[in-house]
Design a protein around this motif. Structure first.
Motif, PDB file in Angstrom:
ATOM      1  N   ALA A 147       0.825  -0.928   0.098  1.00  0.00           N
ATOM      2  CA  ALA A 147      -0.134  -0.081   0.171  1.00  0.00           C
ATOM      3  C   ALA A 147       1.108   1.231  -0.041  1.00  0.00           C
ATOM      4  CB  ALA A 147      -0.843   0.499   1.282  1.00  0.00           C
ATOM      5  N   LYS A 148       1.759   1.364   0.658  1.00  0.00           N
ATOM      6  CA  LYS A 148       2.657   2.554   0.638  1.00  0.00           C
ATOM      7  C   LYS A 148       3.623   2.658  -0.489  1.00  0.00           C
ATOM      8  CE  LYS A 148       6.383   1.519   3.445  1.00  0.00           C
ATOM      9  NZ  LYS A 148       7.636   1.266   3.862  1.00  0.00           N
ATOM     10  N   PHE A 151       1.205   4.292  -3.004  1.00  0.00           N
ATOM     11  CA  PHE A 151       0.659   5.343  -2.885  1.00  0.00           C
ATOM     12  C   PHE A 151       1.487   6.346  -3.037  1.00  0.00           C
ATOM     13  CE2 PHE A 151       1.142   9.146   0.010  1.00  0.00           C
ATOM     14  CZ  PHE A 151       0.683   9.573  -0.015  1.00  0.00           C
ATOM     15  N   LYS A 152       3.554   6.111  -3.523  1.00  0.00           N
ATOM     16  CA  LYS A 152       4.198   6.646  -3.136  1.00  0.00           C
ATOM     17  C   LYS A 152       4.488   6.818  -4.898  1.00  0.00           C
ATOM     18  CE  LYS A 152       8.383   5.506  -1.479  1.00  0.00           C
ATOM     19  NZ  LYS A 152       9.130   4.830  -0.445  1.00  0.00           N
ATOM     20  N   ILE A 154       1.610   7.143  -7.109  1.00  0.00           N
ATOM     21  CA  ILE A 154       0.618   7.682  -7.013  1.00  0.00           C
ATOM     22  C   ILE A 154       0.968   9.304  -6.746  1.00  0.00           C
ATOM     23  CG2 ILE A 154      -1.812   7.691  -7.251  1.00  0.00           C
ATOM     24  CD1 ILE A 154      -2.390   5.182  -6.774  1.00  0.00           C
ATOM     25  N   ALA A 155       1.844   9.317  -5.602  1.00  0.00           N
ATOM     26  CA  ALA A 155       1.424  10.941  -5.190  1.00  0.00           C
ATOM     27  C   ALA A 155       3.074  11.676  -6.062  1.00  0.00           C
ATOM     28  CB  ALA A 155       2.386  10.441  -3.897  1.00  0.00           C
ATOM     29  N   VAL A 204       4.750  10.153   3.898  1.00  0.00           N
ATOM     30  CA  VAL A 204       4.735   8.629   4.134  1.00  0.00           C
ATOM     31  C   VAL A 204       5.622   9.262   5.037  1.00  0.00           C
ATOM     32  CG1 VAL A 204       5.442   7.199   2.650  1.00  0.00           C
ATOM     33  CG2 VAL A 204       4.226   8.665   1.416  1.00  0.00           C
ATOM     34  N   ASP A 208       4.853   6.126   8.157  1.00  0.00           N
ATOM     35  CA  ASP A 208       5.665   4.846   8.768  1.00  0.00           C
ATOM     36  C   ASP A 208       6.622   4.270   9.858  1.00  0.00           C
ATOM     37  OD1 ASP A 208       5.797   2.354   6.900  1.00  0.00           O
ATOM     38  OD2 ASP A 208       8.133   3.027   7.208  1.00  0.00           O
TER      39      ASP A 208
END
Length: 356
Positions: A147-148, A151-152, A154-155, A204, A208
């Motif tokens: 998931a991280k 997200f990274k 996409i971000a 992030v 995290d």
């Protein structure tokens, strides 16, 4: 049922458990925090030292190319050239590299104390176990990493579009720029893009770190049985402590009984207390060499009788001495007069022609 409940790791870890984990190198650590510090350090270095790095390398390289025909091609000449290039390069990038190193160390220190452990180098069966491998692939940590990462990606795409889209016309026109303008524009856009990425990665890294700390803390939790075992190890087994205490009391009693024959007088309360005192000429005050109650008191009196040590009955003095004086210590000042009367009586008794 009680055994099962005691094995559930429901209790917060003790400080000793956390310290032991730290010694093994098992600490809460987020790689995203390290990444953020490296990215932030790189952005700072690029925005601050890009000009000096370029200038520090440009002139030596230009001279090298312009005077390349003068370079000696033998072994000694090539070695000297290599050393010169190394010194020039380190002079240009030495400080930026030092800053990046400090950033990498700071990323670890911020999360936990420095740790030096070879525990991670030891071979472990869990590292090659298929079952443990499956847990790592399909476990909570693996899903969190997936998931991280998603997200990274996409971000990062959103950040790049947000930064570069307003500059699209400027990017198209760069084909008409001279080399210095291209370098300057590229550096400006790169620093701007990296600054936006650093801002995004900060979110992030924070999320995290708390996730990794929570996972690590849950792993350190203990069962009630583990807490009991740790308490036994730190405080000592009650049974062993009881036996040690019993042995110490036994040895002290033996030492007391060995000192009774040399006592000057034994002051007693015939039913409960016995206190043996020793006094010799030149001593500041009499010293207690033995004392006891009930059975021990009776044994002190028996030993005193066997060795002709005078026994004097004085109920209040025997109780007071037993309560206030310790073995091998002088009697308190407040009892000087009463004890002096007893010892004086004993000395007169010994000088009497009717004494035994």
């Amino acid at each position: 049922m009680a055994d099962d409940a005691s094995e559930e790791k429901t209790e917060d870890p003790t400080q000793k458990k956390l310290d032991d984990a730290h010694k093994r190198g098992d600490v809460a650590k987020s790689q995203e925090v390290n990444t953020w510090f490296m990215m932030a350090g790189g952005t700072l270095v690029l925005s601050t030292f890009a000009g000096s790095i370029g200038g520090g390398l440009e002139n030596p390289m230009r001279n090298l190319i312009e005077n390349s025909w003068m370079i000696s091609t033998d072994g000694h000449g090539l070695l000297a050239l290599t050393k010169t290039l190394l010194y020039v390069t380190m002079g240009a990038i030495g400080i930026p590299l030092l800053m990046l190193t400090i950033a990498a160390i700071a990323g670890n220190i911020l999360q936990h104390r420095l740790v030096f452990s070879a525990e991670s180098l030891k071979p472990k069966f869990s590292k090659i176990s298929p079952m443990e491998g499956a847990k790592r692939v399909f476990g909570k940590q693996a899903w969190a990493n997936f998931a991280k990462g998603l997200f990274k990606v996409i971000a990062l795409g959103v950040v790049m579009v947000a930064v570069l889209w307003p500059e699209r016309d400027r990017l198209d026109a760069m084909i008409h720029f001279d080399i210095h303008s291209v370098v300057s524009t590229t550096l400006s856009l790169t620093v701007k893009l990296m600054g936006a990425v650093v801002a995004m990665l900060a979110l992030v890294a924070i999320a995290d770190f708390f996730f990794q700390y929570r996972q690590w803390f849950e792993k350190q939790k203990m069962s009630l049985q583990e807490i009991k075992e740790e308490h036994k190890q730190s405080e000592g087994d009650p049974h062993i402590k009881g036996k040690l205490r019993q042995l110490r009391q036994q040895r002290m009693r033996q030492r007391m009984m060995a000192a009774v024959p040399d006592a000057s007088v034994v002051i007693t309360n015939p039913t409960h207390y016995s206190v043996a005192l020793s006094y010799k000429s030149g001593m500041a005050a009499p010293v207690c060499v033995a004392k006891g109650v009930d059975e021990v008191a009776f044994r002190i009196r028996e030993v005193a009788k066997q060795h002709d040590v005078p026994i004097v009955e004085n109920v209040p003095l025997a109780r007071a001495l037993y309560a206030t004086v310790k073995i091998d210590e002088e009697i308190p000042v407040e009892h000087y007069q009463a004890v002096a009367e007893v010892i004086g009586y004993v000395m007169r008794l010994k000088r009497s022609p009717f004494s035994r």
